[in-house]
Design a protein around this motif. Structure first.
Motif, PDB file in Angstrom:
ATOM      1  N   GLU A 186      -3.988   4.481   1.510  1.00 50.50           N
ATOM      2  CA  GLU A 186      -5.447   4.596   1.504  1.00 50.50           C
ATOM      3  C   GLU A 186      -6.028   3.408   2.265  1.00 50.50           C
ATOM      4  O   GLU A 186      -5.541   2.280   2.135  1.00 50.50           O
ATOM      5  N   THR A 187      -7.057   3.649   3.037  1.00 48.26           N
ATOM      6  CA  THR A 187      -7.621   2.572   3.858  1.00 48.26           C
ATOM      7  C   THR A 187      -8.147   1.412   3.033  1.00 48.26           C
ATOM      8  O   THR A 187      -8.094   0.264   3.476  1.00 48.26           O
ATOM      9  N   GLN A 188      -8.615   1.682   1.817  1.00 41.72           N
ATOM     10  CA  GLN A 188      -9.141   0.584   0.997  1.00 41.72           C
ATOM     11  C   GLN A 188      -8.023  -0.289   0.409  1.00 41.72           C
ATOM     12  O   GLN A 188      -8.308  -1.330  -0.164  1.00 41.72           O
ATOM     13  N   TRP A 189      -6.768   0.121   0.568  1.00 40.95           N
ATOM     14  CA  TRP A 189      -5.653  -0.653   0.037  1.00 40.95           C
ATOM     15  C   TRP A 189      -5.161  -1.720   1.009  1.00 40.95           C
ATOM     16  O   TRP A 189      -4.316  -2.546   0.647  1.00 40.95           O
ATOM     17  N   THR A 235       1.726   7.617   1.282  1.00 45.58           N
ATOM     18  CA  THR A 235       0.287   7.596   1.480  1.00 45.58           C
ATOM     19  C   THR A 235      -0.177   6.150   1.566  1.00 45.58           C
ATOM     20  O   THR A 235       0.329   5.300   0.847  1.00 45.58           O
ATOM     21  N   GLY A 293       1.027   4.113  -2.782  1.00 43.12           N
ATOM     22  CA  GLY A 293       0.777   5.508  -2.448  1.00 43.12           C
ATOM     23  C   GLY A 293       1.872   6.434  -2.953  1.00 43.12           C
ATOM     24  O   GLY A 293       1.595   7.490  -3.528  1.00 43.12           O
ATOM     25  N   GLU A 329       1.895   6.494  -6.864  1.00 50.60           N
ATOM     26  CA  GLU A 329       0.742   7.181  -7.459  1.00 50.60           C
ATOM     27  C   GLU A 329       0.660   8.660  -7.078  1.00 50.60           C
ATOM     28  O   GLU A 329       0.124   9.465  -7.832  1.00 50.60           O
ATOM     29  N   ASN A 330       1.179   9.021  -5.900  1.00 51.39           N
ATOM     30  CA  ASN A 330       1.012  10.391  -5.405  1.00 51.39           C
ATOM     31  C   ASN A 330       2.317  11.142  -5.190  1.00 51.39           C
ATOM     32  O   ASN A 330       2.299  12.352  -5.011  1.00 51.39           O
ATOM     33  N   ALA A 388       0.837  -1.204   0.000  1.00 53.63           N
ATOM     34  CA  ALA A 388       0.000   0.000   0.000  1.00 53.63           C
ATOM     35  C   ALA A 388       0.872   1.254   0.000  1.00 53.63           C
ATOM     36  O   ALA A 388       0.578   2.227  -0.707  1.00 53.63           O
TER      37      ALA A 388
END
Length: 129
Positions: free
Chosen positions: A97-100, A95, A87, A90-91, A83
């Motif tokens: 994200e909780t869905q990862w 980072t 992050g 991609e950014n 994750a």
């Protein structure tokens, strides 16, 4: 004088020996073939990360390489590490994200950022020479 039965056995032995040699040669030739190259995950990460770092840092590839080699290795859990890699690539910033990540590991996101804070800051502001 050789009897027909002895000739057949001699021919059979010679045939089996020939087959064994051919099989051996075929196996060694298969071993000599180059294997398919494995994807270089580090290079792929740097390639995805660097465009996000352009304009922020003088040497974006160096920052991305440092993040990969020093900050991300601090994360032992595979799901959190993946994750975090996602992050950053991609950014351009650490980072998650909780869905990862699986729901059972959501509580580990904060401690993960605490663990990587110092190496991340070193990569971004005081890279090792």
């Amino acid at each position: 004088m050789t009897r027909p039965r002895d000739q057949r056995w001699a021919t059979l032995r010679q045939s089996l020996a020939t087959v064994a040699v051919l099989v051996g040669l075929g196996a060694s030739a298969a071993d000599a073939r180059p294997t398919a190259p494995l994807p270089d995950l580090r290079s792929d990460f740097v390639r995805q990360c660097a465009p996000h770092m352009v304009g922020r840092w003088a040497h974006p590839e160096a920052v991305c390489s440092c993040l990969h080699d020093h900050a991300i290795v601090m994360v032992e859990d595979a799901d959190l590490r993946e994750a975090l890699l996602r992050g950053i690539s991609e950014n351009g910033v650490p980072t998650i994200e909780t869905q990862w990540v699986p729901p059972s590991k959501l509580a580990e996101i904060g401690p993960t950022f605490s663990k990587i804070a110092k190496p991340t800051l070193q990569c971004m502001f005081a890279p090792a020479d």
